[in-house]
Design a protein around this motif. Structure first.
Motif, PDB file in Angstrom:
ATOM      1  N   SER A 109      -8.295  -7.211   3.571  1.00 25.97           N
ATOM      2  CA  SER A 109      -8.699  -6.012   4.300  1.00 25.97           C
ATOM      3  C   SER A 109      -8.162  -4.749   3.615  1.00 25.97           C
ATOM      4  O   SER A 109      -8.757  -3.674   3.731  1.00 25.97           O
ATOM      5  CB  SER A 109      -8.223  -6.074   5.745  1.00 25.97           C
ATOM      6  N   MET A 110      -7.065  -4.887   2.861  1.00 31.45           N
ATOM      7  CA  MET A 110      -6.489  -3.763   2.125  1.00 31.45           C
ATOM      8  C   MET A 110      -7.222  -3.512   0.811  1.00 31.45           C
ATOM      9  O   MET A 110      -6.987  -2.494   0.162  1.00 31.45           O
ATOM     10  CB  MET A 110      -5.003  -4.030   1.863  1.00 31.45           C
ATOM     11  N   GLY A 111      -8.077  -4.459   0.403  1.00 33.42           N
ATOM     12  CA  GLY A 111      -8.870  -4.275  -0.806  1.00 33.42           C
ATOM     13  C   GLY A 111      -8.608  -5.278  -1.909  1.00 33.42           C
ATOM     14  O   GLY A 111      -9.202  -5.179  -2.992  1.00 33.42           O
ATOM     15  N   ALA A 112      -7.765  -6.280  -1.676  1.00 27.15           N
ATOM     16  CA  ALA A 112      -7.468  -7.279  -2.698  1.00 27.15           C
ATOM     17  C   ALA A 112      -8.642  -8.247  -2.858  1.00 27.15           C
ATOM     18  O   ALA A 112      -9.312  -8.591  -1.880  1.00 27.15           O
ATOM     19  CB  ALA A 112      -6.205  -8.042  -2.333  1.00 27.15           C
ATOM     20  N   GLU A 113      -8.863  -8.688  -4.090  1.00 26.81           N
ATOM     21  CA  GLU A 113      -9.898  -9.673  -4.394  1.00 26.81           C
ATOM     22  C   GLU A 113      -9.226 -11.036  -4.512  1.00 26.81           C
ATOM     23  O   GLU A 113      -8.590 -11.337  -5.524  1.00 26.81           O
ATOM     24  CB  GLU A 113     -10.628  -9.319  -5.689  1.00 26.81           C
ATOM     25  N   ILE A 114      -9.375 -11.861  -3.477  1.00 29.86           N
ATOM     26  CA  ILE A 114      -8.714 -13.163  -3.415  1.00 29.86           C
ATOM     27  C   ILE A 114      -9.753 -14.208  -3.040  1.00 29.86           C
ATOM     28  O   ILE A 114     -10.492 -14.040  -2.073  1.00 29.86           O
ATOM     29  CB  ILE A 114      -7.577 -13.170  -2.382  1.00 29.86           C
ATOM     30  N   SER A 164       0.837  -1.200   0.000  1.00 30.93           N
ATOM     31  CA  SER A 164       0.000   0.000   0.000  1.00 30.93           C
ATOM     32  C   SER A 164       0.869   1.246   0.000  1.00 30.93           C
ATOM     33  O   SER A 164       1.932   1.273   0.628  1.00 30.93           O
ATOM     34  CB  SER A 164      -0.904   0.021   1.238  1.00 30.93           C
ATOM     35  N   ARG A 165       0.408   2.265  -0.709  1.00 29.71           N
ATOM     36  CA  ARG A 165       1.088   3.560  -0.686  1.00 29.71           C
ATOM     37  C   ARG A 165       0.593   4.418   0.478  1.00 29.71           C
ATOM     38  O   ARG A 165       0.934   5.597   0.576  1.00 29.71           O
ATOM     39  CB  ARG A 165       0.875   4.284  -2.017  1.00 29.71           C
ATOM     40  N   GLY A 225      -6.369  -8.226  -9.460  1.00 27.96           N
ATOM     41  CA  GLY A 225      -5.657  -7.068  -8.935  1.00 27.96           C
ATOM     42  C   GLY A 225      -6.553  -5.858  -8.757  1.00 27.96           C
ATOM     43  O   GLY A 225      -7.258  -5.464  -9.697  1.00 27.96           O
ATOM     44  N   PRO A 226      -6.580  -5.236  -7.566  1.00 22.22           N
ATOM     45  CA  PRO A 226      -7.418  -4.060  -7.314  1.00 22.22           C
ATOM     46  C   PRO A 226      -6.756  -2.794  -7.858  1.00 22.22           C
ATOM     47  O   PRO A 226      -5.556  -2.766  -8.141  1.00 22.22           O
ATOM     48  CB  PRO A 226      -7.496  -4.017  -5.787  1.00 22.22           C
ATOM     49  N   ARG A 227      -7.548  -1.739  -7.988  1.00 24.42           N
ATOM     50  CA  ARG A 227      -6.988  -0.458  -8.426  1.00 24.42           C
ATOM     51  C   ARG A 227      -6.114   0.167  -7.339  1.00 24.42           C
ATOM     52  O   ARG A 227      -5.181   0.913  -7.638  1.00 24.42           O
ATOM     53  CB  ARG A 227      -8.111   0.507  -8.811  1.00 24.42           C
ATOM     54  N   LYS A 228      -6.425  -0.160  -6.109  1.00 29.29           N
ATOM     55  CA  LYS A 228      -5.691   0.450  -5.006  1.00 29.29           C
ATOM     56  C   LYS A 228      -5.729  -0.471  -3.799  1.00 29.29           C
ATOM     57  O   LYS A 228      -6.733  -1.133  -3.542  1.00 29.29           O
ATOM     58  CB  LYS A 228      -6.323   1.804  -4.633  1.00 29.29           C
ATOM     59  N   LEU A 229      -4.633  -0.527  -3.062  1.00 34.37           N
ATOM     60  CA  LEU A 229      -4.592  -1.195  -1.770  1.00 34.37           C
ATOM     61  C   LEU A 229      -4.501  -0.122  -0.691  1.00 34.37           C
ATOM     62  O   LEU A 229      -3.568   0.679  -0.687  1.00 34.37           O
ATOM     63  CB  LEU A 229      -3.399  -2.145  -1.690  1.00 34.37           C
ATOM     64  N   GLN A 230      -5.468  -0.116   0.216  1.00 36.98           N
ATOM     65  CA  GLN A 230      -5.534   0.934   1.222  1.00 36.98           C
ATOM     66  C   GLN A 230      -4.747   0.556   2.469  1.00 36.98           C
ATOM     67  O   GLN A 230      -4.476  -0.612   2.728  1.00 36.98           O
ATOM     68  CB  GLN A 230      -6.989   1.188   1.602  1.00 36.98           C
ATOM     69  N   GLY A 231      -4.368   1.541   3.231  1.00 35.08           N
ATOM     70  CA  GLY A 231      -3.711   1.307   4.503  1.00 35.08           C
ATOM     71  C   GLY A 231      -4.704   0.835   5.548  1.00 35.08           C
ATOM     72  O   GLY A 231      -5.836   1.340   5.615  1.00 35.08           O
TER      73      GLY A 231
END
Length: 470
Positions: A215-220, A46-47, A232-238
């Motif tokens: 929890s960061m937003g990945a689809e698994i 995550s950024r 792959g998601p557009r963004k991984l959140q903190g």
């Protein structure tokens, strides 16, 4: 801001144990090493800042991973004795220092982090316990299937290029823990693309990493046949994530209680994560009672011999095999311990033999997962062990020697304790809380065992971390 203390281990440290004390009491296990190391990498995907709790910051391998991440652009803030926050937006990959990379095997996971950010990465040397041939072939296969250029030999591993813009499917001949994690890290970086892995590892530590990524937003998604599907998601959140408790530490405590005929309550990890091991040990006579926060364990009588064969999770764990061997060395009867994963896992057995164990390691007539000839330890139980000067040959073999010393007659000195520091946070203090007569000593020491010594992590200050700007 909290500052972590330096790792205490050095070349002259040894552990002294006066055996014979019955272990009793209650103890909580820390976060798992094998869940923490991939979680540190996953957090950097995550950024945005991601906070990890229940982190065993006193482990040498954890410090090595943190040091390496910080040296390659990750911003790290230490928020307490078991909490830290990471921001991976500055990760730049590149060439890793052999001084760090040759000290721990999980450095391979930084290949997956570099694949996520699409930057080249180059490893010269990969460390870890010396347990026989440990290949990188499945890591090389998965990155190649993703479309990266891979260079791999016994001394170097590197990737460069970029991933394919299409669905990728790969399959492992063995459910590799590390390669499954690298698949996940590379797959979540392919925005909008599907990645499929057949025969993935099911270890609880892998599941814990997947929980963090979700929890960061990945689809698994899983199916019933060890198949992972990742989009792959557009963004991984903190996010904030608590590290799973250490099942191997918990098994070590259970083995120590068994060998000293003690009784204890272990909390911080569920008994279900040790279901296969506990099934075997209960058949041998160990009493195990699951609780809401862990399990109770007791061993009023001498154990009886039971055979085991190591298998991928949920089978009998190769890391717990040395603990079973030392338990069987004090059991009634003869047992056979078959190691199917790593051909040199029994290198701790000569240390147990020095303490009076009767163990004969023989050719097994089969091939291990790593492609080498498999071995079987034939263990004839004895009524008691005796003290000796021995060494920790590796993390889990070292734990087996500690357990043996707790049950032995007399005072045992254990050298090369850096190996224990890699996987057990302040083991002497934990065992002391259960009544063990154990102390860590810093003095010039030359154990009689011929097992090799390893240079300690902080001999040149590599583990003396300070917080990076948050």
């Amino acid at each position: 801001m909290w500052t972590p203390r330096p790792v205490a281990s050095n070349a002259t440290d040894f552990i002294s144990i006066e055996g014979g004390a019955r272990l009793t009491g209650q103890v909580r296990v820390p976060g798992a090493k094998n869940a923490t190391l991939p979680a540190l990498v996953a957090a950097c995907l995550s950024r945005e800042p991601t906070t990890l709790t229940n982190v065993p910051l006193d482990l040498a391998d954890v410090r090595l991973m943190i040091t390496t991440l910080g040296a390659h652009g990750v911003r790290i803030a230490f928020d307490g004795p078991s909490t830290l926050t990471l921001d991976g937006s500055g990760w730049h990959g590149g060439a890793f220092s052999p001084e760090l990379s040759t000290r721990f095997r999980h450095v391979l996971l930084l290949m997956g982090l570099s694949a996520f950010y699409r930057v080249p990465a180059d490893l010269t040397g990969v460390g870890g316990c010396s347990l026989g041939s440990r290949k990188h072939d499945l890591h090389a296969q998965l990155f190649s299937d993703f479309g990266y250029f891979v260079f791999d030999n016994e001394r170097s591993f590197s990737i460069c290029g970029g991933p394919k813009a299409e669905t990728v499917t790969t399959s492992f001949h063995y459910p590799s823990f590390g390669a499954t994690l690298n698949f996940l890290f590379a797959a979540v970086g392919r925005v909008g693309q599907q990645s499929i892995l057949h025969n993935a590892a099911l270890n609880p530590e892998v599941i814990d990493t997947i929980t963090l990524l979700q929890s960061m937003g990945a689809e698994i998604a899983w199916d019933a046949n060890r198949t992972l599907s990742v989009t792959g998601p557009r963004k991984l959140q903190g996010v904030s994530h608590q590290i799973l408790g250490d099942r191997v530490f918990a098994a070590t405590l259970a083995a120590a209680v068994a060998c000293t005929r003690g009784e204890a309550l272990v909390t911080g990890v569920g008994a279900e994560y040790l279901a296969n091991e506990f099934e075997v040990w209960q058949a041998a006579g160990l009493r195990v009672q699951p609780t809401a926060t862990g399990f109770g364990v007791a061993c009023p009588d001498r154990l009886t011999a039971r055979d085991v064969s190591t298998r991928p999770y949920p089978g009998f764990h190769t890391d717990i095999q040395p603990l079973h061997t030392v338990m069987m060395s004090l059991a009634q009867g003869t047992s056979r311990v078959t190691e199917t994963i790593l051909d040199d896992r029994f290198r701790y057995c000569p240390e147990l033999v020095r303490m009076g164990a009767r163990i004969d390691v023989v050719d097994g007539g089969f091939t291990c997962v790593n492609g080498q000839e498999g071995k079987i330890a034939v263990v004839e139980g004895v009524e008691r062990l005796h003290a000796s000067d021995v060494q920790a040959t590796d993390i889990r073999g070292g734990a087996a020697v500690v357990v043996a010393a707790l049950a032995a007659e007399g005072r045992t000195s254990i050298g090369n304790v850096y190996q224990l520091d890699r996987g057990y946070a302040d083991l002497a203090t934990v065992l002391s809380s259960l009544g063990a007569r154990i102390q860590r000593v810093n003095a010039t020491y030359s154990p009689a065992s011929s097992a090799e010594q390893n240079t300690p992590l902080n001999k040149r200050g590599a583990a003396c971390l300070t917080p990076l700007p948050g």
